[in-house]
Design a protein around this motif. Structure first.
Motif, PDB file in Angstrom:
ATOM      1  N   VAL A 258     -14.358 -10.192 -31.341  1.00 20.63           N
ATOM      2  CA  VAL A 258     -13.780 -11.384 -31.970  1.00 20.63           C
ATOM      3  C   VAL A 258     -12.444 -11.706 -31.306  1.00 20.63           C
ATOM      4  O   VAL A 258     -11.628 -10.810 -31.083  1.00 20.63           O
ATOM      5  CB  VAL A 258     -13.565 -11.171 -33.491  1.00 20.63           C
ATOM      6  N   GLU A 259     -12.215 -12.971 -31.019  1.00 22.65           N
ATOM      7  CA  GLU A 259     -10.927 -13.413 -30.479  1.00 22.65           C
ATOM      8  C   GLU A 259      -9.861 -13.032 -31.502  1.00 22.65           C
ATOM      9  O   GLU A 259     -10.052 -13.230 -32.703  1.00 22.65           O
ATOM     10  CB  GLU A 259     -10.980 -14.931 -30.244  1.00 22.65           C
ATOM     11  N   PRO A 260      -8.726 -12.438 -31.087  1.00 20.15           N
ATOM     12  CA  PRO A 260      -7.735 -11.914 -32.039  1.00 20.15           C
ATOM     13  C   PRO A 260      -7.205 -12.930 -33.057  1.00 20.15           C
ATOM     14  O   PRO A 260      -7.032 -12.586 -34.233  1.00 20.15           O
ATOM     15  CB  PRO A 260      -6.606 -11.404 -31.141  1.00 20.15           C
ATOM     16  N   HIS A 261      -6.935 -14.159 -32.653  1.00 20.52           N
ATOM     17  CA  HIS A 261      -6.465 -15.169 -33.620  1.00 20.52           C
ATOM     18  C   HIS A 261      -7.546 -15.431 -34.677  1.00 20.52           C
ATOM     19  O   HIS A 261      -7.250 -15.574 -35.864  1.00 20.52           O
ATOM     20  CB  HIS A 261      -6.132 -16.489 -32.918  1.00 20.52           C
ATOM     21  N   VAL A 262      -8.783 -15.518 -34.226  1.00 20.23           N
ATOM     22  CA  VAL A 262      -9.895 -15.774 -35.144  1.00 20.23           C
ATOM     23  C   VAL A 262     -10.074 -14.582 -36.090  1.00 20.23           C
ATOM     24  O   VAL A 262     -10.353 -14.761 -37.278  1.00 20.23           O
ATOM     25  CB  VAL A 262     -11.197 -16.071 -34.357  1.00 20.23           C
ATOM     26  N   ALA A 263      -9.878 -13.368 -35.593  1.00 20.92           N
ATOM     27  CA  ALA A 263      -9.983 -12.175 -36.445  1.00 20.92           C
ATOM     28  C   ALA A 263      -8.973 -12.252 -37.590  1.00 20.92           C
ATOM     29  O   ALA A 263      -9.304 -11.929 -38.740  1.00 20.92           O
ATOM     30  CB  ALA A 263      -9.758 -10.914 -35.614  1.00 20.92           C
ATOM     31  N   ARG A 264      -7.748 -12.691 -37.302  1.00 22.02           N
ATOM     32  CA  ARG A 264      -6.728 -12.815 -38.351  1.00 22.02           C
ATOM     33  C   ARG A 264      -7.121 -13.903 -39.364  1.00 22.02           C
ATOM     34  O   ARG A 264      -6.942 -13.731 -40.572  1.00 22.02           O
ATOM     35  CB  ARG A 264      -5.362 -13.094 -37.738  1.00 22.02           C
ATOM     36  N   ILE A 265      -7.653 -15.016 -38.867  1.00 22.57           N
ATOM     37  CA  ILE A 265      -8.116 -16.084 -39.764  1.00 22.57           C
ATOM     38  C   ILE A 265      -9.218 -15.549 -40.675  1.00 22.57           C
ATOM     39  O   ILE A 265      -9.218 -15.789 -41.889  1.00 22.57           O
ATOM     40  CB  ILE A 265      -8.609 -17.307 -38.958  1.00 22.57           C
ATOM     41  N   LEU A 266     -10.158 -14.806 -40.108  1.00 20.53           N
ATOM     42  CA  LEU A 266     -11.264 -14.254 -40.896  1.00 20.53           C
ATOM     43  C   LEU A 266     -10.777 -13.302 -41.981  1.00 20.53           C
ATOM     44  O   LEU A 266     -11.243 -13.365 -43.127  1.00 20.53           O
ATOM     45  CB  LEU A 266     -12.249 -13.524 -39.984  1.00 20.53           C
ATOM     46  N   MET A 267      -9.848 -12.426 -41.631  1.00 19.22           N
ATOM     47  CA  MET A 267      -9.347 -11.465 -42.619  1.00 19.22           C
ATOM     48  C   MET A 267      -8.693 -12.180 -43.795  1.00 19.22           C
ATOM     49  O   MET A 267      -8.942 -11.860 -44.957  1.00 19.22           O
ATOM     50  CB  MET A 267      -8.367 -10.499 -41.957  1.00 19.22           C
TER      51      MET A 267
END
Length: 188
Positions: free
Chosen positions: A23-32
């Motif tokens: 997962v792209e790191p920015h997207v991972a933060r959005i998902l969390m």
């Protein structure tokens, strides 16, 4: 107590970083963040990120969906936000997903090919394409080829090196690691 559904498209304002743990790191933060907030608000839905663009679908109580969308509209990680669907809903169609993430997969590539689309640009989707994308998100498997960019080389029929169990284990470990890093970063 009225249910509604909402789908939107947006462009990412961040420059995508190399994919870590699928997962792209920015997207991972959005998902969390989305998973935590959506579970609290009893919202369900799904997210797809590709070609520096987002497609997100939400459903739940109208007030909760509108509050969430208002936060997204103010989120500086999104620009050129376009509402694709906003309407009442008789009953939920997603279950057990506070925010399902769909990695780039053969299904998405097949959808784009079937629709005659060269790249992923959900802001230009017709209402029929939106419905098909929602159905794809709803039915997608989490054990698909993991990538978050529209790289044609990443969706080919390359030989599989890892078993699906190993992939799942690596994904879970990655999500836990990202969560620990985010939580640790907030304590500093």
């Amino acid at each position: 107590m009225s249910l509604m559904r909402l789908a939107y498209a947006s462009e990412a304002t961040f420059e995508a970083k190399p994919v870590e743990k699928g997962v792209e790191p920015h997207v991972a933060r959005i998902l969390m963040t989305s998973r935590k907030n959506n579970a609290k608000d009893q919202l369900v839905g799904g997210l797809y990120y590709g070609n520096d663009r987002f497609f997100q679908y939400l459903e739940g109580e109208e007030d909760a969906v509108r509050r969430t969308y208002d936060r997204i509209l103010k989120d500086d990680r999104h620009r050129n936000i376009v509402t694709l669907i906003e309407e009442p809903l008789k009953s939920r169609t997603f279950s057990n997903w506070s925010m399902k993430y769909v990695p780039l997969s053969r299904d998405v590539r097949a959808f784009l090919d079937d629709q005659g689309l060269e790249s992923f640009d959900p802001a230009a989707f017709t209402s029929e394409q939106c419905e098909k994308m929602i159905e794809l998100v709803r039915n997608s498997s989490q054990e698909q080829n993991l990538s978050t960019r529209d790289d044609p080389k990443s969706v080919g029929d390359a030989p599989q090196v890892l078993s699906s169990g190993m992939k799942t284990g690596l994904i879970v470990a990655g999500v836990v690691l990202v969560g620990a890093l985010v939580i640790g970063g907030t304590m500093l």
